[in-house]
Design an enzyme around this catalytic site. Structure first.
Site, PDB file in Angstrom:
ATOM      1  N   TYR A   1       0.846  -1.207   0.000  1.00 40.84           N
ATOM      2  CA  TYR A   1       0.000   0.000   0.000  1.00 40.84           C
ATOM      3  C   TYR A   1       0.879   1.255   0.000  1.00 40.84           C
ATOM      4  CZ  TYR A   1      -3.037   3.689   1.862  1.00 40.84           C
ATOM      5  OH  TYR A   1      -3.708   4.882   2.054  1.00 40.84           O
TER       6      TYR A   1
HETATM    7  N1  LIG Z   1      -8.408   7.234   6.207  1.00 41.43           N
HETATM    8  C1  LIG Z   1      -7.084   7.314   6.328  1.00 41.43           C
HETATM    9  O1  LIG Z   1      -6.530   7.111   7.429  1.00 41.43           O
HETATM   10  C2  LIG Z   1      -6.237   7.650   5.147  1.00 41.43           C
HETATM   11  C3  LIG Z   1      -4.925   8.079   5.392  1.00 41.43           C
HETATM   12  C4  LIG Z   1      -4.108   8.400   4.312  1.00 41.43           C
HETATM   13  C5  LIG Z   1      -4.592   8.305   3.047  1.00 41.43           C
HETATM   14  N2  LIG Z   1      -5.876   7.879   2.817  1.00 41.43           N
HETATM   15  C6  LIG Z   1      -6.315   7.810   1.426  1.00 41.43           C
HETATM   16  O2  LIG Z   1      -7.454   8.633   1.286  1.00 41.43           O
HETATM   17  C7  LIG Z   1      -8.285   8.140   0.240  1.00 41.43           C
HETATM   18  C8  LIG Z   1      -9.706   8.052   0.740  1.00 41.43           C
HETATM   19  O3  LIG Z   1      -9.739   7.234   1.886  1.00 41.43           O
HETATM   20  P1  LIG Z   1     -10.943   7.284   2.928  1.00 41.43           P
HETATM   21  O4  LIG Z   1     -10.355   7.213   4.281  1.00 41.43           O
HETATM   22  O5  LIG Z   1     -11.880   8.366   2.608  1.00 41.43           O
HETATM   23  O6  LIG Z   1     -11.607   5.852   2.620  1.00 41.43           O
HETATM   24  P2  LIG Z   1     -13.120   5.340   2.744  1.00 41.43           P
HETATM   25  O7  LIG Z   1     -13.859   6.084   3.795  1.00 41.43           O
HETATM   26  O8  LIG Z   1     -12.983   3.865   2.856  1.00 41.43           O
HETATM   27  O9  LIG Z   1     -13.752   5.726   1.324  1.00 41.43           O
HETATM   28  C9  LIG Z   1     -13.160   5.182   0.179  1.00 41.43           C
HETATM   29  C10 LIG Z   1     -13.811   5.790  -1.044  1.00 41.43           C
HETATM   30  O10 LIG Z   1     -13.147   5.257  -2.199  1.00 41.43           O
HETATM   31  C11 LIG Z   1     -14.077   4.493  -2.961  1.00 41.43           C
HETATM   32  N3  LIG Z   1     -13.424   3.301  -3.459  1.00 41.43           N
HETATM   33  C12 LIG Z   1     -12.843   2.308  -2.761  1.00 41.43           C
HETATM   34  N4  LIG Z   1     -12.369   1.359  -3.594  1.00 41.43           N
HETATM   35  C13 LIG Z   1     -12.662   1.767  -4.842  1.00 41.43           C
HETATM   36  C14 LIG Z   1     -12.463   1.235  -6.123  1.00 41.43           C
HETATM   37  N5  LIG Z   1     -11.863   0.070  -6.325  1.00 41.43           N
HETATM   38  N6  LIG Z   1     -12.913   1.941  -7.192  1.00 41.43           N
HETATM   39  C15 LIG Z   1     -13.524   3.112  -7.016  1.00 41.43           C
HETATM   40  N7  LIG Z   1     -13.771   3.660  -5.821  1.00 41.43           N
HETATM   41  C16 LIG Z   1     -13.330   2.999  -4.752  1.00 41.43           C
HETATM   42  C17 LIG Z   1     -15.216   4.164  -2.033  1.00 41.43           C
HETATM   43  O11 LIG Z   1     -16.405   3.937  -2.785  1.00 41.43           O
HETATM   44  P3  LIG Z   1     -17.681   3.185  -2.087  1.00 41.43           P
HETATM   45  O12 LIG Z   1     -18.214   4.141  -1.060  1.00 41.43           O
HETATM   46  O13 LIG Z   1     -18.649   2.957  -3.182  1.00 41.43           O
HETATM   47  O14 LIG Z   1     -17.141   1.936  -1.486  1.00 41.43           O
HETATM   48  C18 LIG Z   1     -15.264   5.428  -1.164  1.00 41.43           C
HETATM   49  O15 LIG Z   1     -15.926   6.475  -1.841  1.00 41.43           O
HETATM   50  C19 LIG Z   1      -7.672   6.803  -0.188  1.00 41.43           C
HETATM   51  O16 LIG Z   1      -6.910   6.983  -1.368  1.00 41.43           O
HETATM   52  C20 LIG Z   1      -6.754   6.432   0.957  1.00 41.43           C
HETATM   53  O17 LIG Z   1      -5.665   5.652   0.540  1.00 41.43           O
HETATM   54  C21 LIG Z   1      -6.713   7.566   3.843  1.00 41.43           C
END
Ligand SMILES: NC(=O)c1ccc[n+]([C@@H]2O[C@H](COP(=O)([O-])OP(=O)(O)OC[C@H]3O[C@@H](n4cnc5c(N)ncnc54)[C@H](OP(=O)(O)O)[C@@H]3O)[C@@H](O)[C@H]2O)c1
Length: 253
Positions: A158
């Protein structure tokens, strides 16, 4: 670009950081075409919240790991833009992503290929296919992670592929500078969303541990990120490009 109606495309706008971004843009009068993968009900709620804020949003289904579907998706984006009264859009936020915590010894080719497809290959080709309809002078934000600067256990594929996003950002900033398009990475620390099964939000021990590692004394919340992304898309940030902007509250300083 200032006085025209502006449109953002945000991947993964149904939940978490993408949802916060779409709502922060709506508060600034910016319409969104955003994607969801499977959470259609959540996506519809975001559309309603955007409309309540006085802006417009259109939700489209997309699996960012399925590059073969991108040409059809771009067709849907074109139709969505027509219904919003535009031929081109202003901002692209490559936010959608999946987590993975497979131990390195147990990593398989299939697991690595899926993380690569969703978190890197999809970002590359979606950007390529949307570039012809992104305005000159537009902006791209790619969402990376604090984990490209510091480490945590069982996160090698990741974090490595997010590291590739950081480098992709640098090179795209050079490539697109001639069109006046800025390209930056926002790298969040641990944020309380559904990501990784909601562990940072729902597991008290993990939540406390993250707080102890963070200068500002707590894990992040989605609204620590969405308004930041919206501000980086504004005219005020026009001279920033090719940068990795970490928003972690000072994790592991
Ligand atoms: N949360 C953290 O701690 C964190 C930290 C650093 C970076 N990030 C990054 O921030 C971004 C958003 O994360 P988040 O925390 O908001 O995650 P989240 O709450 O799990 O939401 C993920 C979003 O991405 C969509 N998604 C997941 N897999 C997908 C796929 N294969 N194709 C298209 N859409 C997909 C989901 O769609 P559905 O709702 O339809 O499932 C949802 O809208 C990611 O790139 C993650 O790596 C997160």
């Amino acid at each position: 670009m200032n006085n025209e109606k502006r449109i953002a495309i945000v991947t993964g706008g149904s939940r978490g950081l993408g949802r916060s971004t779409v709502l922060a843009l709506a508060a600034r009068g910016i319409d969104s075409i955003f994607t969801y993968n499977s959470a259609v009900d959540e996506a519809n709620k975001v559309v309603a919240a955007v409309e309540a804020a006085g802006a417009r949003a259109i939700a489209l289904q997309l699996d960012t790991g399925s590059v073969g579907s991108f040409d059809a998706f771009v067709g849907e984006v074109r139709r969505a833009m027509t219904s919003l009264g535009a031929e081109r859009f202003d901002y692209l936020v490559n936010n959608a992503g999946m987590s993975d915590h497979t131990k390195f010894a147990e990593l398989t080719e299939a697991v690595l290929d899926r993380i690569y497809a969703v978190n890197f290959k999809g970002v590359v080709f979606l950007t390529q296919k949307l570039l012809p309809i992104l305005k000159d002078g537009g902006r791209i934000i790619n969402i990376s992670t604090g984990l490209t600067r510091f480490t945590t256990p069982d996160t090698i594929p990741y974090a490595s592929l997010k590291g590739a996003i950081d480098v992709f950002t640098l090179y795209m900033a050079k490539e697109l500078g001639r069109r006046g398009i800025t390209v930056n990475t926002v790298a969040p620390g641990a944020i309380q969303t559904d990501f990784s099964g909601g562990t940072v939000r729902d597991n008290p021990a993990v939540n406390k541990h993250v707080a102890s590692l963070t200068a500002l004394g707590r894990p992040g919340v989605p609204d620590d990120i969405g308004p930041l992304v919206a501000s980086l898309l504004s005219e005020d940030a026009r001279w920033v490009t090719g940068q990795r902007i970490e928003a972690s509250g000072g994790m592991n300083l």
